[in-house]
Design a protein around this motif. Structure first.
Motif, short mmCIF file in Angstrom:
data_model
loop_
_atom_site.label_atom_id
_atom_site.label_comp_id
_atom_site.label_asym_id
_atom_site.label_seq_id
_atom_site.Cartn_x
_atom_site.Cartn_y
_atom_site.Cartn_z
N GLY A 10 6.13 -4.43 4.08
CA GLY A 10 5.24 -4.86 3.00
C GLY A 10 5.04 -3.76 1.98
N ALA A 11 5.46 -4.03 0.75
CA ALA A 11 5.35 -3.03 -0.33
C ALA A 11 4.14 -3.30 -1.20
CB ALA A 11 6.63 -3.01 -1.16
N SER A 13 -0.28 -2.65 -1.71
CA SER A 13 -1.12 -1.48 -1.99
C SER A 13 -0.95 -0.41 -0.92
CB SER A 13 -2.59 -1.89 -2.05
OG SER A 13 -2.75 -3.06 -2.80
N THR A 14 -1.03 -0.83 0.32
CA THR A 14 -0.98 0.12 1.42
C THR A 14 0.45 0.56 1.72
OG1 THR A 14 -2.86 -1.05 2.37
CG2 THR A 14 -1.75 0.53 3.78
N GLY A 15 1.34 -0.42 1.87
CA GLY A 15 2.69 -0.11 2.29
C GLY A 15 3.44 0.76 1.30
N LEU A 33 10.26 -2.47 3.47
CA LEU A 33 10.71 -3.86 3.41
C LEU A 33 9.66 -4.72 2.72
CD1 LEU A 33 12.17 -4.45 7.01
CD2 LEU A 33 13.45 -4.37 4.85
N PHE A 57 -2.29 -16.87 -11.56
CA PHE A 57 -2.56 -18.00 -10.66
C PHE A 57 -1.57 -19.13 -10.93
CE2 PHE A 57 -7.28 -17.10 -9.64
CZ PHE A 57 -6.85 -16.22 -8.66
N TRP A 82 -5.49 -16.37 -1.33
CA TRP A 82 -4.60 -15.75 -2.29
C TRP A 82 -4.18 -14.35 -1.83
CZ3 TRP A 82 -2.97 -19.19 -5.58
CH2 TRP A 82 -3.80 -20.24 -5.96
N LEU A 85 2.58 -11.60 -3.43
CA LEU A 85 3.91 -11.60 -2.82
C LEU A 85 4.85 -10.85 -3.76
CD1 LEU A 85 6.15 -12.74 -0.87
CD2 LEU A 85 6.17 -14.78 -2.30
N GLY A 86 5.41 -9.76 -3.28
CA GLY A 86 6.32 -8.97 -4.11
C GLY A 86 5.86 -7.52 -4.15
N GLY A 88 4.16 -4.35 -4.98
CA GLY A 88 2.81 -4.24 -5.55
C GLY A 88 1.82 -5.09 -4.77
N SER A 90 -0.86 -7.58 -3.43
CA SER A 90 -2.04 -8.15 -4.08
C SER A 90 -2.52 -7.28 -5.23
CB SER A 90 -3.17 -8.35 -3.06
OG SER A 90 -2.76 -9.25 -2.06
N SER A 91 -2.18 -5.99 -5.21
CA SER A 91 -2.62 -5.14 -6.32
C SER A 91 -1.87 -5.48 -7.60
CB SER A 91 -2.45 -3.66 -5.98
OG SER A 91 -1.09 -3.33 -5.81
N ASN A 94 -4.19 -8.54 -8.79
CA ASN A 94 -5.65 -8.51 -8.68
C ASN A 94 -6.30 -8.19 -10.03
OD1 ASN A 94 -5.75 -5.74 -9.04
ND2 ASN A 94 -6.12 -5.27 -6.90
N ALA A 97 -10.83 -4.68 -10.59
CA ALA A 97 -12.24 -4.33 -10.57
C ALA A 97 -12.48 -3.28 -9.48
CB ALA A 97 -13.10 -5.56 -10.29
C1 LIG Z 1 -6.39 -12.63 -6.76
C2 LIG Z 1 -6.87 -11.33 -6.19
C3 LIG Z 1 -7.79 -10.58 -6.90
C4 LIG Z 1 -8.26 -9.36 -6.38
N1 LIG Z 1 -9.12 -8.61 -7.15
C5 LIG Z 1 -9.46 -7.36 -6.70
C6 LIG Z 1 -10.22 -6.47 -7.53
O1 LIG Z 1 -10.56 -6.80 -8.67
N2 LIG Z 1 -10.54 -5.25 -7.04
C7 LIG Z 1 -10.14 -4.84 -5.80
O2 LIG Z 1 -10.44 -3.70 -5.41
N3 LIG Z 1 -9.41 -5.65 -5.00
C8 LIG Z 1 -9.05 -6.88 -5.43
N4 LIG Z 1 -8.27 -7.69 -4.63
C9 LIG Z 1 -7.97 -7.23 -3.27
C10 LIG Z 1 -6.86 -6.18 -3.24
O3 LIG Z 1 -5.82 -6.49 -4.16
C11 LIG Z 1 -6.33 -6.17 -1.81
O4 LIG Z 1 -7.41 -5.89 -0.92
C12 LIG Z 1 -5.27 -5.12 -1.56
O5 LIG Z 1 -4.23 -5.20 -2.52
C13 LIG Z 1 -4.72 -5.32 -0.15
O6 LIG Z 1 -3.74 -4.33 0.08
P1 LIG Z 1 -2.78 -4.48 1.32
O7 LIG Z 1 -1.80 -3.36 1.23
O8 LIG Z 1 -3.60 -4.63 2.55
O9 LIG Z 1 -2.03 -5.87 1.12
P2 LIG Z 1 -1.16 -6.37 -0.09
O10 LIG Z 1 -1.35 -5.54 -1.33
O11 LIG Z 1 -1.42 -7.83 -0.21
O12 LIG Z 1 0.34 -6.10 0.39
C14 LIG Z 1 0.93 -6.80 1.45
C15 LIG Z 1 2.43 -6.86 1.13
O13 LIG Z 1 3.13 -7.18 2.33
C16 LIG Z 1 4.12 -8.14 2.02
N5 LIG Z 1 4.42 -8.84 3.25
C17 LIG Z 1 3.59 -9.60 4.00
N6 LIG Z 1 4.22 -10.06 5.09
C18 LIG Z 1 5.49 -9.56 5.03
C19 LIG Z 1 6.62 -9.66 5.87
N7 LIG Z 1 6.60 -10.38 7.03
N8 LIG Z 1 7.76 -9.03 5.53
C20 LIG Z 1 7.80 -8.29 4.38
N9 LIG Z 1 6.75 -8.16 3.53
C21 LIG Z 1 5.61 -8.78 3.86
C22 LIG Z 1 3.49 -9.00 0.94
O14 LIG Z 1 4.45 -9.72 0.20
C23 LIG Z 1 2.77 -7.94 0.11
O15 LIG Z 1 3.59 -7.39 -0.90
C24 LIG Z 1 -7.80 -8.91 -5.11
C25 LIG Z 1 -6.87 -9.67 -4.39
C26 LIG Z 1 -6.41 -10.87 -4.92
C27 LIG Z 1 -5.38 -11.66 -4.14
#
Ligand SMILES: Cc1cc2nc3c(=O)[nH]c(=O)nc-3n(C[C@H](O)[C@H](O)[C@H](O)COP(=O)(O)OP(=O)(O)OC[C@H]3O[C@@H](n4cnc5c(N)ncnc54)[C@H](O)[C@@H]3O)c2cc1C
Length: 129
Positions: A10-11, A13-15, A33, A57, A82, A85-86, A88, A90-91, A94, A97
């Motif tokens: 997962g690429a 925010s964290t990955g 990946l 959206f 929500w 996917l891709g 970046g 959810s960041s 998003n 904010a």
């Molecule tokens: C619409 C929306 C608005 C938001 N607004 C805000 C905001 O204003 N301020 C704020 O601080 N936060 C906001 N957030 C929350 C913030 O974006 C998320 O908390 C943060 O990005 C989560 O990071 P993450 O690394 O845990 O997951 P994500 O950034 O979601 O990354 C997960 C990645 O893993 C990939 N993945 C998942 N499963 C697989 C798999 N099996 N194989 C390969 N890849 C995979 C996904 O495609 C995705 O790229 C918002 C989120 C959304 C959806």
């Protein structure tokens, strides 16, 4: 796969951050990946470039299409969950904010032995220190 020292799934925010930090070690081989699309900066979809995050959206390919969730057991109808996917994740979709963490959480992590940078520990939302 065995040629890598680290495989990050997962690429988002964290990955992406984790993979970048791991790859700073010159000897480390890191595989990142991602299930969704990848693109160069100049090819970033216009919906993502726009300051109005609501334009993403309904854009096929930028969200996981089949995720639903209930807030609790009593909630009858599951609502779309929500998640980006891709590259970046959810960041990429998003609102950008910034929400400050709760001081109590930082204190609790520090008490558990986490080493936090002082500016993070000293953030106070209510003004008292
Ligand atoms: C619409 C929306 C608005 C938001 N607004 C805000 C905001 O204003 N301020 C704020 O601080 N936060 C906001 N957030 C929350 C913030 O974006 C998320 O908390 C943060 O990005 C989560 O990071 P993450 O690394 O845990 O997951 P994500 O950034 O979601 O990354 C997960 C990645 O893993 C990939 N993945 C998942 N499963 C697989 C798999 N099996 N194989 C390969 N890849 C995979 C996904 O495609 C995705 O790229 C918002 C989120 C959304 C959806």
């Amino acid at each position: 796969m065995s040629d890598y020292d680290f495989i990050v799934i997962g690429a988002g925010s964290t990955g992406a951050t984790l993979a970048a930090r791991l790859s700073e070690h010159p000897a480390a081989r890191v595989l990142l990946l991602e299930a969704g699309q990848n693109y160069r900066s100049e090819d970033t979809p216009p919906e993502i470039r726009d300051f109005d995050f609501l334009k993403t959206f309904g854009h096929g390919g930028l969200y996981w299409p089949t995720l639903y969730a209930r807030l609790n057991d009593a909630q009858q109808v599951a609502v779309p969950y929500w998640r980006g996917l891709g590259v970046g994740g959810s960041s990429a979709v998003n609102a950008g904010a910034a929400v400050r963490g709760l001081p109590g959480d930082f204190d609790a992590w520090a008490e558990q032995g986490r080493r936090l940078r002082r500016p993070m520990r000293d953030i106070r939302t209510t003004g008292e220190n």
